[in-house]
Design a protein around this motif. Structure first.
Motif, PDB file in Angstrom:
ATOM      1  N   ALA A   1      79.299  70.676  60.898  1.00  0.00           N
ATOM      2  CA  ALA A   1      80.730  70.953  61.066  1.00  0.00           C
ATOM      3  C   ALA A   1      81.060  71.187  62.538  1.00  0.00           C
ATOM      4  CB  ALA A   1      81.126  72.166  60.223  1.00  0.00           C
ATOM      5  N   ALA A   2      80.176  71.881  63.230  1.00  0.00           N
ATOM      6  CA  ALA A   2      80.414  72.156  64.659  1.00  0.00           C
ATOM      7  C   ALA A   2      80.418  70.844  65.458  1.00  0.00           C
ATOM      8  CB  ALA A   2      79.346  73.109  65.194  1.00  0.00           C
ATOM      9  N   THR A   3      79.520  69.940  65.087  1.00  0.00           N
ATOM     10  CA  THR A   3      79.474  68.634  65.759  1.00  0.00           C
ATOM     11  C   THR A   3      80.781  67.883  65.523  1.00  0.00           C
ATOM     12  OG1 THR A   3      77.113  68.599  65.282  1.00  0.00           O
ATOM     13  CG2 THR A   3      78.080  66.525  66.009  1.00  0.00           C
ATOM     14  N   ALA A   4      81.280  67.924  64.288  1.00  0.00           N
ATOM     15  CA  ALA A   4      82.527  67.229  63.958  1.00  0.00           C
ATOM     16  C   ALA A   4      83.703  67.810  64.733  1.00  0.00           C
ATOM     17  CB  ALA A   4      82.793  67.327  62.455  1.00  0.00           C
ATOM     18  N   ARG A   5      83.715  69.146  64.882  1.00  0.00           N
ATOM     19  CA  ARG A   5      84.820  69.788  65.619  1.00  0.00           C
ATOM     20  C   ARG A   5      84.755  69.432  67.090  1.00  0.00           C
ATOM     21  NH1 ARG A   5      83.580  74.250  62.363  1.00  0.00           N
ATOM     22  NH2 ARG A   5      84.921  74.082  60.534  1.00  0.00           N
ATOM     23  N   ALA A   6      83.540  69.428  67.647  1.00  0.00           N
ATOM     24  CA  ALA A   6      83.387  69.111  69.073  1.00  0.00           C
ATOM     25  C   ALA A   6      83.861  67.686  69.348  1.00  0.00           C
ATOM     26  CB  ALA A   6      81.929  69.295  69.486  1.00  0.00           C
ATOM     27  N   ALA A   7      83.618  66.778  68.391  1.00  0.00           N
ATOM     28  CA  ALA A   7      84.008  65.373  68.581  1.00  0.00           C
ATOM     29  C   ALA A   7      85.418  65.111  68.063  1.00  0.00           C
ATOM     30  CB  ALA A   7      83.007  64.474  67.862  1.00  0.00           C
ATOM     31  N   ASP A   8      86.039  66.135  67.514  1.00  0.00           N
ATOM     32  CA  ASP A   8      87.384  66.021  66.957  1.00  0.00           C
ATOM     33  C   ASP A   8      87.498  64.854  65.971  1.00  0.00           C
ATOM     34  OD1 ASP A   8      89.911  66.931  66.604  1.00  0.00           O
ATOM     35  OD2 ASP A   8      90.761  65.975  68.385  1.00  0.00           O
ATOM     36  N   LEU A   9      86.547  64.756  65.082  1.00  0.00           N
ATOM     37  CA  LEU A   9      86.531  63.656  64.105  1.00  0.00           C
ATOM     38  C   LEU A   9      87.706  63.792  63.135  1.00  0.00           C
ATOM     39  CD1 LEU A   9      82.713  63.574  63.178  1.00  0.00           C
ATOM     40  CD2 LEU A   9      83.944  62.035  64.745  1.00  0.00           C
ATOM     41  N   PRO A  10      88.267  62.655  62.709  1.00  0.00           N
ATOM     42  CA  PRO A  10      89.359  62.722  61.726  1.00  0.00           C
ATOM     43  C   PRO A  10      88.839  63.236  60.381  1.00  0.00           C
ATOM     44  CG  PRO A  10      88.658  60.450  62.064  1.00  0.00           C
ATOM     45  CD  PRO A  10      87.918  61.272  63.072  1.00  0.00           C
ATOM     46  N   ALA A  11      89.763  63.754  59.550  1.00  0.00           N
ATOM     47  CA  ALA A  11      89.368  64.259  58.231  1.00  0.00           C
ATOM     48  C   ALA A  11      88.739  63.141  57.418  1.00  0.00           C
ATOM     49  CB  ALA A  11      90.588  64.822  57.519  1.00  0.00           C
ATOM     50  N   PHE A  12      87.681  63.472  56.690  1.00  0.00           N
ATOM     51  CA  PHE A  12      87.054  62.479  55.814  1.00  0.00           C
ATOM     52  C   PHE A  12      87.690  62.551  54.429  1.00  0.00           C
ATOM     53  CE2 PHE A  12      83.891  61.238  52.655  1.00  0.00           C
ATOM     54  CZ  PHE A  12      83.501  59.996  53.130  1.00  0.00           C
ATOM     55  N   ALA A  13      87.965  63.764  53.988  1.00  0.00           N
ATOM     56  CA  ALA A  13      88.534  63.939  52.651  1.00  0.00           C
ATOM     57  C   ALA A  13      89.543  65.064  52.677  1.00  0.00           C
ATOM     58  CB  ALA A  13      87.426  64.278  51.666  1.00  0.00           C
ATOM     59  N   SER A  14      90.520  64.958  51.794  1.00  0.00           N
ATOM     60  CA  SER A  14      91.458  66.065  51.685  1.00  0.00           C
ATOM     61  C   SER A  14      90.970  66.931  50.525  1.00  0.00           C
ATOM     62  CB  SER A  14      92.853  65.473  51.481  1.00  0.00           C
ATOM     63  OG  SER A  14      93.587  66.292  50.653  1.00  0.00           O
TER      64      SER A  14
ATOM     65  N   VAL B   1      83.955  67.520  46.729  1.00  0.00           N
ATOM     66  CA  VAL B   1      83.062  66.902  47.732  1.00  0.00           C
ATOM     67  C   VAL B   1      82.224  65.822  47.044  1.00  0.00           C
ATOM     68  CG1 VAL B   1      81.116  67.265  49.309  1.00  0.00           C
ATOM     69  CG2 VAL B   1      82.967  68.954  49.215  1.00  0.00           C
ATOM     70  N   ARG B   2      81.731  66.136  45.838  1.00  0.00           N
ATOM     71  CA  ARG B   2      80.906  65.143  45.129  1.00  0.00           C
ATOM     72  C   ARG B   2      81.692  63.846  44.925  1.00  0.00           C
ATOM     73  NH1 ARG B   2      78.882  67.550  40.289  1.00  0.00           N
ATOM     74  NH2 ARG B   2      77.020  68.048  41.461  1.00  0.00           N
ATOM     75  N   TYR B   3      82.948  63.952  44.473  1.00  0.00           N
ATOM     76  CA  TYR B   3      83.756  62.741  44.271  1.00  0.00           C
ATOM     77  C   TYR B   3      83.999  62.003  45.584  1.00  0.00           C
ATOM     78  CZ  TYR B   3      84.582  63.801  39.366  1.00  0.00           C
ATOM     79  OH  TYR B   3      84.420  64.020  38.031  1.00  0.00           O
ATOM     80  N   ALA B   4      84.218  62.765  46.642  1.00  0.00           N
ATOM     81  CA  ALA B   4      84.527  62.130  47.935  1.00  0.00           C
ATOM     82  C   ALA B   4      83.334  61.344  48.483  1.00  0.00           C
ATOM     83  CB  ALA B   4      84.974  63.195  48.938  1.00  0.00           C
ATOM     84  N   VAL B   5      82.131  61.802  48.174  1.00  0.00           N
ATOM     85  CA  VAL B   5      80.972  61.138  48.794  1.00  0.00           C
ATOM     86  C   VAL B   5      80.195  60.234  47.838  1.00  0.00           C
ATOM     87  CG1 VAL B   5      80.659  63.055  50.421  1.00  0.00           C
ATOM     88  CG2 VAL B   5      79.279  62.997  48.330  1.00  0.00           C
ATOM     89  N   GLN B   6      80.535  60.257  46.538  1.00  0.00           N
ATOM     90  CA  GLN B   6      79.651  59.574  45.589  1.00  0.00           C
ATOM     91  C   GLN B   6      79.609  58.064  45.817  1.00  0.00           C
ATOM     92  OE1 GLN B   6      80.761  60.454  41.603  1.00  0.00           O
ATOM     93  NE2 GLN B   6      82.750  59.443  41.718  1.00  0.00           N
ATOM     94  N   GLU B   7      78.408  57.558  45.634  1.00  0.00           N
ATOM     95  CA  GLU B   7      78.123  56.131  45.798  1.00  0.00           C
ATOM     96  C   GLU B   7      78.519  55.592  47.162  1.00  0.00           C
ATOM     97  OE1 GLU B   7      79.852  54.269  42.314  1.00  0.00           O
ATOM     98  OE2 GLU B   7      78.836  55.797  41.100  1.00  0.00           O
TER      99      GLU B   7
END
Ligand code: KG4
Ligand code: ZN
Length: 393
Positions: A235-248, A270-276
């Motif tokens: 999460a810290a890496t994502a914040r530092a890179a200001d990555l866009p949201a992956f899932a709502s 989270v499971r639904y957002a990442v499955q398959e």
């Protein structure tokens, strides 16, 4: 006084000796021996803690750790002449519930050491895994019997509260009513403290604990156990890179008219957002951050509501999840800005996880309730022990 403390509620075997000068809550403390063995490497292979395996490890390590802590604290007196281990062996086998190796090792310990300069033994009696709790309890009862030392059974979650207000030498002078947000692998609860020993639970999780949610989401993302620190790094890496949201992701029970929590729906989202999906590193970091954001928002909102509704003067964060950097930052910033009269207490980084110093401190708070050795034989492990139970110390 010297307190020997023992903690075996989950996958850490911890033993310490705390010297207390003066009476609770104004005592000055010195940690004179402190040993902790984490079984994480063992459990990592299986992605979680297996009670039977954890118990075996506690049985193996508890006496060596205790001996080291007692030696460091310089509270052991060696016998001039080696004693007779056989006089105590059968009682120890009984107390140790037929863990033969531990009972024999304790008999040898007794044959080597004449006295222990320990005034009370504090031991975690619950909540936690019952098979592992029993190891610590039986060990405490054995030492109590051998050296005639009273025992204080301690509630693990109370220990986490004391860890948060420990400065290293004293307890902070907390203003009441205080609110504790206890967040760990097994618990998520809001507890109002009228004073050091009067507790009322005003909110709790209805399903998964927040630490459990971190661990389960980590597994979904292919990250090792325990998941909290791993998610936090991503999460810290994502914040530092200001990555866009992956899932709502949802904010479960945020608007419900109570102070309870629910985290299992968040994990399912989270499971639904990442499955398959084959996640890229960026995507994995982004979803870890989205999850951490959702958890923090829910915890912060409900805690703030509890502070308002109960005229809270001090806020105490405790339990393994209080190690989370982002959460610490969010809580500190929010309450410093919006509630400048409220003091927020966070555990020192060395005391966020399970440890025995916190058990020693809670033990000192309840030392008047210590059980004499014969009465201590009745102490039972209680996996679900509530912090609000009358006799939960
Ligand atoms: O209090 P604790 O050490 O053991 C229990 O009494 O349960 O808490 C362990 C929990 C685990 O679920 C672990 O993943 C979580 O605390 N944890 C964290 C962090 N460090 C540990 N969760 C989020 N962020 C962290 N940095
Ligand atoms: Zn804990």
């Amino acid at each position: 006084m010297n307190i020997l403390a023992i903690e075996t509620s989950c996958d850490e075997t911890a033993v310490s000796v705390l010297h207390a000068e003066g009476t609770f809550p104004h005592a000055t403390y010195e940690v004179r021996g402190n040993e902790l063995f984490s079984q994480i490497d063992l459990h990592q292979e299986y992605g979680g803690v297996f009670p039977a395996m954890a118990k075996r490890e506690h049985v193996k390590t508890i006496l060596p750790l205790a001996t080291k802590a007692l030696v460091d604290a310089d509270v052991l007196a060696i016998r001039e002449e080696i004693g007779d281990a056989d006089t105590v062996r059968s009682t120890l086998h009984e107390i140790c519930n037929h863990e033969a190796a531990l009972a024999d090792a304790l008999a040898d310990f007794y044959a080597s050491y004449e006295t222990l300069d320990i005034d009370a033994i504090a031991v975690t009696a619950g909540p936690g895994l019952e098979p592992t709790l029993w190891v610590g309890i039986n060990f405490a009862i054995a030492l109590s019997h051998l050296y005639n030392i009273p025992v204080v059974p301690v509630n693990h979650m109370k220990g986490h509260i004391f860890a948060s207000v420990f400065t290293g030498t004293t307890l902070s002078s907390v203003t009441f009513p205080a609110l504790s947000l206890l967040i760990s692998g097994g618990h998520t609860e809001l507890v109002v403290m009228r004073d050091w020993t009067t507790y009322e639970r005003i909110g709790q999780t209805r399903d998964d604990a927040v630490g459990e949610a971190f661990d389960k989401v980590a597994r979904l993302l292919g990250l090792p156990y325990p998941g909290g620190p791993e998610i936090s790094k991503c999460a810290a890496t994502a914040r530092a890179a200001d990555l866009p949201a992956f899932a709502s992701l949802p904010r479960p029970m945020l608007d419900a008219d109570n102070l309870d929590f629910s985290f299992s729906g968040l994990k399912t989202a989270v499971r639904y957002a990442v499955q398959e999906k084959e996640l890229t590193a960026d995507e994995r970091n982004a979803i870890a951050r989205d999850f951490e954001d959702a958890v923090c928002e829910v915890l912060l909102t409900k805690t703030t509501r509890a502070v308002d509704e109960h005229a809270i003067q001090s806020l105490i964060l405790g339990g393994g999840v209080s190690a989370n950097e982002y959460l610490r930052e969010q809580f500190t910033k929010h309450f410093a800005t919006e509630y400048p009269d409220l003091t927020t207490y966070l555990p020192d980084a060395t005391l966020t996880g399970d440890n025995s110093v916190m058990i020693a401190l809670a033990g000192h708070a309840h030392v008047d309730a210590a059980l004499e050795p014969s009465a201590a034989r009745a102490i039972r492990a209680n996996g679900n022990q509530s912090i609000t139970e009358k006799f939960s110390y």
